[in-house]
Design a protein around this motif. Structure first.
Motif, PDB file in Angstrom:
ATOM      1  N   GLY A 223       0.636  -1.010  -0.280  1.00  0.00           N
ATOM      2  CA  GLY A 223       0.003   0.101   0.224  1.00  0.00           C
ATOM      3  C   GLY A 223       0.766   0.949  -0.529  1.00  0.00           C
ATOM      4  O   GLY A 223       2.138   1.490   1.094  1.00  0.00           O
ATOM      5  N   PRO A 224       0.688   2.332  -0.014  1.00  0.00           N
ATOM      6  CA  PRO A 224       1.145   3.542  -0.825  1.00  0.00           C
ATOM      7  C   PRO A 224       1.427   4.260   1.191  1.00  0.00           C
ATOM      8  O   PRO A 224       1.888   5.484   0.901  1.00  0.00           O
ATOM      9  N   ASP A 225       0.389   4.050   2.151  1.00  0.00           N
ATOM     10  CA  ASP A 225       0.845   4.653   2.888  1.00  0.00           C
ATOM     11  C   ASP A 225       1.243   3.971   3.944  1.00  0.00           C
ATOM     12  O   ASP A 225       1.628   2.734   3.977  1.00  0.00           O
ATOM     13  N   LEU A 226       1.966   4.633   5.270  1.00  0.00           N
ATOM     14  CA  LEU A 226       2.834   4.020   5.972  1.00  0.00           C
ATOM     15  C   LEU A 226       1.931   4.219   7.523  1.00  0.00           C
ATOM     16  O   LEU A 226       1.057   4.826   7.769  1.00  0.00           O
ATOM     17  N   VAL A 227       0.536   2.944   7.999  1.00  0.00           N
ATOM     18  CA  VAL A 227      -0.148   2.791   8.499  1.00  0.00           C
ATOM     19  C   VAL A 227      -0.152   2.455   9.479  1.00  0.00           C
ATOM     20  O   VAL A 227       0.224   1.086  10.289  1.00  0.00           O
ATOM     21  N   VAL A 228      -0.205   3.007  10.773  1.00  0.00           N
ATOM     22  CA  VAL A 228       0.289   2.730  11.783  1.00  0.00           C
ATOM     23  C   VAL A 228      -1.745   2.476  12.761  1.00  0.00           C
ATOM     24  O   VAL A 228      -2.564   3.158  13.054  1.00  0.00           O
ATOM     25  N   ARG A 229      -1.947   1.720  13.892  1.00  0.00           N
ATOM     26  CA  ARG A 229      -2.816   1.210  14.117  1.00  0.00           C
ATOM     27  C   ARG A 229      -2.343   1.940  15.950  1.00  0.00           C
ATOM     28  O   ARG A 229      -1.450   1.800  16.178  1.00  0.00           O
ATOM     29  N   ALA A 230      -3.506   2.185  16.333  1.00  0.00           N
ATOM     30  CA  ALA A 230      -3.413   2.787  17.731  1.00  0.00           C
ATOM     31  C   ALA A 230      -2.405   1.794  18.826  1.00  0.00           C
ATOM     32  O   ALA A 230      -1.953   2.758  19.756  1.00  0.00           O
ATOM     33  N   ALA A 231      -2.997   1.024  18.565  1.00  0.00           N
ATOM     34  CA  ALA A 231      -2.578   0.335  19.690  1.00  0.00           C
ATOM     35  C   ALA A 231      -1.122  -0.185  20.192  1.00  0.00           C
ATOM     36  O   ALA A 231      -0.242  -0.422  20.671  1.00  0.00           O
ATOM     37  N   ASP A 232      -0.380   0.223  18.321  1.00  0.00           N
ATOM     38  CA  ASP A 232       0.986   0.147  18.219  1.00  0.00           C
ATOM     39  C   ASP A 232       1.597   1.240  18.216  1.00  0.00           C
ATOM     40  O   ASP A 232       3.036   1.613  17.714  1.00  0.00           O
ATOM     41  N   ALA A 233       0.920   2.629  18.332  1.00  0.00           N
ATOM     42  CA  ALA A 233       1.511   3.783  18.082  1.00  0.00           C
ATOM     43  C   ALA A 233       2.806   4.376  19.063  1.00  0.00           C
ATOM     44  O   ALA A 233       3.617   4.770  18.315  1.00  0.00           O
ATOM     45  N   PRO A 234       2.913   3.762  20.098  1.00  0.00           N
ATOM     46  CA  PRO A 234       3.352   4.190  21.406  1.00  0.00           C
ATOM     47  C   PRO A 234       4.504   3.279  21.238  1.00  0.00           C
ATOM     48  O   PRO A 234       6.424   4.202  21.170  1.00  0.00           O
ATOM     49  N   ARG A 235       4.566   2.181  20.857  1.00  0.00           N
ATOM     50  CA  ARG A 235       5.673   1.459  19.964  1.00  0.00           C
ATOM     51  C   ARG A 235       6.612   1.942  18.438  1.00  0.00           C
ATOM     52  O   ARG A 235       8.038   2.555  18.712  1.00  0.00           O
ATOM     53  N   VAL A 236       5.515   2.415  17.939  1.00  0.00           N
ATOM     54  CA  VAL A 236       6.783   3.076  16.595  1.00  0.00           C
ATOM     55  C   VAL A 236       7.028   4.197  16.859  1.00  0.00           C
ATOM     56  O   VAL A 236       8.117   4.401  16.112  1.00  0.00           O
ATOM     57  N   ALA A 237       6.196   4.904  18.095  1.00  0.00           N
ATOM     58  CA  ALA A 237       7.235   6.696  17.826  1.00  0.00           C
ATOM     59  C   ALA A 237       8.354   5.789  18.719  1.00  0.00           C
ATOM     60  O   ALA A 237       8.971   7.214  18.741  1.00  0.00           O
ATOM     61  N   ALA A 238       8.267   5.042  19.967  1.00  0.00           N
ATOM     62  CA  ALA A 238       9.799   4.641  20.527  1.00  0.00           C
ATOM     63  C   ALA A 238      10.951   4.869  19.473  1.00  0.00           C
ATOM     64  O   ALA A 238      11.824   4.904  19.095  1.00  0.00           O
ATOM     65  N   ALA A 239      10.446   3.959  18.699  1.00  0.00           N
ATOM     66  CA  ALA A 239      11.297   3.207  17.453  1.00  0.00           C
ATOM     67  C   ALA A 239      11.664   4.167  16.589  1.00  0.00           C
ATOM     68  O   ALA A 239      12.702   4.495  16.446  1.00  0.00           O
ATOM     69  N   LEU A 240      10.616   5.466  16.380  1.00  0.00           N
ATOM     70  CA  LEU A 240      11.406   6.843  15.300  1.00  0.00           C
ATOM     71  C   LEU A 240      12.278   7.073  16.312  1.00  0.00           C
ATOM     72  O   LEU A 240      13.315   7.675  16.200  1.00  0.00           O
ATOM     73  N   THR A 241      11.627   7.614  17.823  1.00  0.00           N
ATOM     74  CA  THR A 241      12.426   7.344  17.720  1.00  0.00           C
ATOM     75  C   THR A 241      14.414   7.834  18.167  1.00  0.00           C
ATOM     76  O   THR A 241      15.610   8.838  17.971  1.00  0.00           O
ATOM     77  N   ASP A 242      14.172   6.050  18.047  1.00  0.00           N
ATOM     78  CA  ASP A 242      15.577   5.485  18.477  1.00  0.00           C
ATOM     79  C   ASP A 242      16.031   6.011  17.321  1.00  0.00           C
ATOM     80  O   ASP A 242      17.829   6.245  16.964  1.00  0.00           O
ATOM     81  N   VAL A 243      15.592   5.510  16.383  1.00  0.00           N
ATOM     82  CA  VAL A 243      16.098   5.990  14.532  1.00  0.00           C
ATOM     83  C   VAL A 243      16.615   7.334  14.492  1.00  0.00           C
ATOM     84  O   VAL A 243      17.488   7.748  13.972  1.00  0.00           O
ATOM     85  N   ARG A 244      16.042   8.239  14.651  1.00  0.00           N
ATOM     86  CA  ARG A 244      16.500   9.688  14.875  1.00  0.00           C
ATOM     87  C   ARG A 244      17.140  10.406  15.886  1.00  0.00           C
ATOM     88  O   ARG A 244      18.140  10.327  15.489  1.00  0.00           O
ATOM     89  N   LEU A 245      18.003   9.429  17.313  1.00  0.00           N
ATOM     90  CA  LEU A 245      19.130   9.586  17.643  1.00  0.00           C
ATOM     91  C   LEU A 245      19.658   8.605  17.383  1.00  0.00           C
ATOM     92  O   LEU A 245      21.066   9.928  17.418  1.00  0.00           O
TER      93      LEU A 245
END
Length: 211
Positions: free
Chosen positions: A111-133
């Protein structure tokens, strides 16, 4: 440029952000790189119920990027920092690897979108933080002025000299940093907006001023 903004899914189960195929591929490769950093040099550990505890002293990571992901628990007391690292580092690495895996699966889904389910959002946000760091460490970001310089580099136009690979790589990382920042900020804002209102917080509901 792609919008990079998370918007609610029609069924309300999460959020989606449109990314170009090359953007998703670049982020997936970077997630793999960060996961490899975390997986290298894992200390020997023994399994206990729900936890892996180091069996001996655990040296702090030598790579400064990994050190950002696994900082000392105490700067004032080296003994406390060492013991905390021995007890928790392997489990923390496992948690971060699981979060990165979740982000990678979202990036490589059809699919064309990055889909994040609400239940997964905190962990996805944490992963984005780690990559960003990790990207910030590679770019030498220490201050707000450094961060502003990265933004200017990311949006700078003009050709790059092919004989200057260091500048090419730095501008590429700057562009990725801008993308990561936009995604992380947008996802966190979406999560906050979805929180239920606190009673009496004044944000919604009828006017209770008595006028």
């Amino acid at each position: 440029m792609t919008d990079w903004t998370f918007r609610p899914l029609p069924d309300g189960s999460g959020w989606a952000a449109h990314l170009a195929a090359e953007e998703r591929a670049a982020l997936a490769d970077l997630v793999d790189d960060v996961a490899a950093l975390l997986d290298e040099g894992r200390p020997a550990a023994e399994d206990l119920p729900g936890l892996r505890i180091g069996t001996g002293p655990v040296e702090p990571p030598r790579d400064p990027a990994v050190r950002r992901l696994l900082p000392d628990a105490s700067r004032a007391d080296p003994d406390v920092a060492a013991e905390f690292r021995r007890l928790t580092e392997d489990d923390l690495r496992t948690t971060k690897l699981d979060q990165l895996g979740l982000l990678r699966r979202a990036l490589t889904a059809e699919g064309p979108d990055l889909v994040v389910r609400a239940a997964d959002a905190p962990r996805v946000a944490a992963a984005l933080t780690d990559v960003r760091l990790v990207v910030a460490e590679r770019l030498g970001v220490r201050t707000e002025e450094d961060a502003d310089a990265v933004v200017r580099l990311a949006v700078a136009g003009g050709p790059l000299h092919p004989a200057d690979p260091a500048t090419v790589a730095r501008r590429y990382l700057a562009a990725v940093s801008l993308l990561l920042s936009a995604l992380q900020d947008s996802l966190v804002e979406a999560m906050l907006a979805a929180l239920p209102d606190e009673p009496g917080d004044g944000r919604h509901g009828p006017d209770e001023s008595g006028d």
